[in-house]
Design a protein around this motif. Structure first.
Motif, PDB file in Angstrom:
ATOM      1  N   UNK A  72      -2.856   9.698   8.495  1.00  0.00           N
ATOM      2  CA  UNK A  72      -3.306  10.369   7.506  1.00  0.00           C
ATOM      3  C   UNK A  72      -2.025  10.441   6.316  1.00  0.00           C
ATOM      4  N   UNK A  73      -0.989  10.702   6.793  1.00  0.00           N
ATOM      5  CA  UNK A  73       0.182  10.700   5.774  1.00  0.00           C
ATOM      6  C   UNK A  73       0.371   9.506   5.301  1.00  0.00           C
ATOM      7  N   UNK A  74       0.177   8.117   5.746  1.00  0.00           N
ATOM      8  CA  UNK A  74      -0.029   6.968   5.142  1.00  0.00           C
ATOM      9  C   UNK A  74      -1.151   6.847   4.054  1.00  0.00           C
ATOM     10  N   UNK A  75      -2.291   7.525   4.527  1.00  0.00           N
ATOM     11  CA  UNK A  75      -3.443   7.097   3.438  1.00  0.00           C
ATOM     12  C   UNK A  75      -2.977   8.009   2.230  1.00  0.00           C
ATOM     13  N   UNK A  76      -2.617   9.107   2.595  1.00  0.00           N
ATOM     14  CA  UNK A  76      -2.044  10.162   1.458  1.00  0.00           C
ATOM     15  C   UNK A  76      -1.041   9.486   0.460  1.00  0.00           C
ATOM     16  N   UNK A  77       0.018   8.842   0.897  1.00  0.00           N
ATOM     17  CA  UNK A  77       0.880   8.054   0.265  1.00  0.00           C
ATOM     18  C   UNK A  77       0.358   6.896  -0.715  1.00  0.00           C
ATOM     19  N   UNK A  88       0.770  -1.284   0.040  1.00  0.00           N
ATOM     20  CA  UNK A  88      -0.055  -0.121  -0.176  1.00  0.00           C
ATOM     21  C   UNK A  88       0.706   1.367   0.052  1.00  0.00           C
ATOM     22  N   UNK A  89       2.017   1.227   0.281  1.00  0.00           N
ATOM     23  CA  UNK A  89       2.820   2.278   0.465  1.00  0.00           C
ATOM     24  C   UNK A  89       3.978   2.511  -0.524  1.00  0.00           C
ATOM     25  N   UNK A  90       4.088   1.361  -1.208  1.00  0.00           N
ATOM     26  CA  UNK A  90       5.541   1.627  -2.109  1.00  0.00           C
ATOM     27  C   UNK A  90       5.101   1.409  -3.728  1.00  0.00           C
ATOM     28  N   UNK A  91       5.932   1.908  -4.493  1.00  0.00           N
ATOM     29  CA  UNK A  91       5.967   1.380  -6.032  1.00  0.00           C
ATOM     30  C   UNK A  91       7.316   0.551  -6.306  1.00  0.00           C
ATOM     31  N   UNK A  92       7.330  -0.273  -7.148  1.00  0.00           N
ATOM     32  CA  UNK A  92       8.555  -0.585  -7.595  1.00  0.00           C
ATOM     33  C   UNK A  92       9.683   0.002  -7.685  1.00  0.00           C
ATOM     34  N   UNK A  93      10.859  -0.038  -7.427  1.00  0.00           N
ATOM     35  CA  UNK A  93      12.069   0.853  -7.533  1.00  0.00           C
ATOM     36  C   UNK A  93      12.090   2.039  -6.191  1.00  0.00           C
ATOM     37  N   UNK A  94      11.232   2.017  -5.619  1.00  0.00           N
ATOM     38  CA  UNK A  94      11.221   2.900  -4.402  1.00  0.00           C
ATOM     39  C   UNK A  94      12.364   2.557  -3.432  1.00  0.00           C
TER      40      UNK A  94
END
Length: 391
Positions: free
Chosen positions: A206-211, A73-79
């Motif tokens: 809330x920061x995590x929901x936004x991310x 939920x928090x990352x994209x490939x390559x992060x």
């Protein structure tokens, strides 16, 4: 004599009788007004137990499912992510992050040790998206400095998210989730909340929901946004583990009852109970001439104890089980044979702690090593700790 089987493992842990009754008698359908009322109250109570104003989501999975959700939920490939590891469960974060294509920077410490916050601070860069850590490393009995790590993360890069595996930390360790800026804190049902495996829960800032809106990793069942949308209506996104939820609600009621109906105070009392049992066990082990595996920063969730020199810890594990029905954990992976792990999280009390120490004394005496032939040293040391703590 009669021999009752007792769990002293760091999960699953002994089940609260009221939770067993709640599970056995529960038959409510999950898409009804009655269940929605129960589930809404349960989620509200869960926020109090975790100690946060953030949303808390519940998943029908083991704690590892929530760990995976915290990656997908928090990352994209390559992060770029940082994993703090000093044991087998830190290594699980590494495996999960790599499975989702993240570039993983591992900040590690030897088994039995902890990672210093300054070492984390030195590795954070402008593009570090998430830092993943444990609160308690239950494979070694060590406790990480979550507050120090949180300070290091937020001081070095305020945009970096912090995710904490509190699966054995919740209910045994004090957290200031909102004050420290923990973006996700993960728990599991088979730990301090005294019910069987099968539920994971996670607080989400809330920061995590936004991310999550910019994260590109694939997710479906573990898409926390679906759970948030359903939770607002008193429902879960998919079929919930209804009997386990009823048991969890009963466990939260029990924790509150230990402090006059105040759940927040009950959480504090539950943590103090684990801290006392751990302190008693550490004192007993030392009095018996045994060494602690994680002596520098010991956890309250469990105590890892080295066996006598030249003895495989499996001998102690087997003897405790066969002589007393006491089930303790051996070391994990390459640490098997090197330690026993005695848990203190959840439905344990003074008498349970005294019982396992007394059983350990008898097992050590049976090995016929001269230094362990006299009984009582461990029990005395434990009772002194308890008496001081009560005064």
């Amino acid at each position: 004599m009669l021999r009752k089987t007792r769990l002293f493992t760091p999960g699953p842990t002994p089940i609260l009788p009221a939770a067993q009754t709640a599970m056995a008698s529960f038959g409510m359908h999950h898409r009804t007004a009655e269940f929605r009322a129960l589930y809404s109250k349960f989620l509200a109570d869960l926020k109090i137990f975790v100690g946060t104003k953030n949303d808390v989501m519940v998943l029908a999975s083991s704690g590892t499912g929530a760990m995976e959700a915290a990656v997908s939920n928090l990352t994209s490939p390559g992060d770029h992510v940082i994993v703090i590891t000093a044991g087998k469960f830190g290594e699980r974060w590494t495996g999960l992050a790599k499975a989702y294509g993240c570039k993983v920077d591992v900040v590690d410490a030897p088994y039995g040790k902890t990672v210093k916050p300054d070492d984390v601070r030195a590795r954070i860069t402008a593009d570090t998206r998430v830092v993943y850590t444990q609160a308690t490393e239950s494979s070694t009995g060590a406790r990480h400095d979550v507050q120090g790590i949180a300070n290091a993360v937020h001081e070095k890069n305020p945009n970096t998210l912090l995710v904490v595996d509190g699966i054995t930390g919740l209910g045994t360790t004090t957290f200031d989730v909102d004050g420290w800026g923990i973006d996700m804190l993960i728990g599991g049902s088979q730990k301090a909340v005294m019910i069987p495996p099968g539920l994971a829960y996670v607080s989400v800032s809330e920061r995590a929901w936004h991310a999550m809106e910019s994260a590109k990793s694939p997710r479906y069942y573990f898409d926390l946004r679906k759970e948030r949308k359903s939770a607002a209506k008193g429902e879960s996104a998919f079929t919930p583990a209804t009997s386990l939820i009823a048991a969890f609600a009963a466990a939260l009621d029990y924790i509150a009852s230990q402090a006059g109906g105040d759940l927040a105070a009950g959480r504090v009392a539950l943590i103090a109970n684990a801290e006392m049992a751990a302190a008693m066990t550490r004192a007993a082990a030392t009095a018996l001439g045994l060494e602690l595996f994680s002596a520098e920063s010991p956890a309250a969730a469990l105590t890892a104890i080295l066996p006598p020199k030249g003895i495989d810890s499996g001998v102690l594990v087997k003897a405790l089980r066969e002589q007393f029905g006491a089930i303790v954990a051996n070391g994990q992976g390459e640490m098997k044979g090197q330690m026993i792990r005695i848990a203190h999280l959840g439905y344990y009390d003074y008498l349970d702690t005294i019982a396992i120490i007394g059983a350990l004394e008898h097992v050590l005496a049976g090995i016929a090593l001269p230094k362990h032939s006299e009984l009582g040293a461990g029990l005395k040391a434990a009772q002194v700790v308890y008496a001081k703590g009560r005064s």
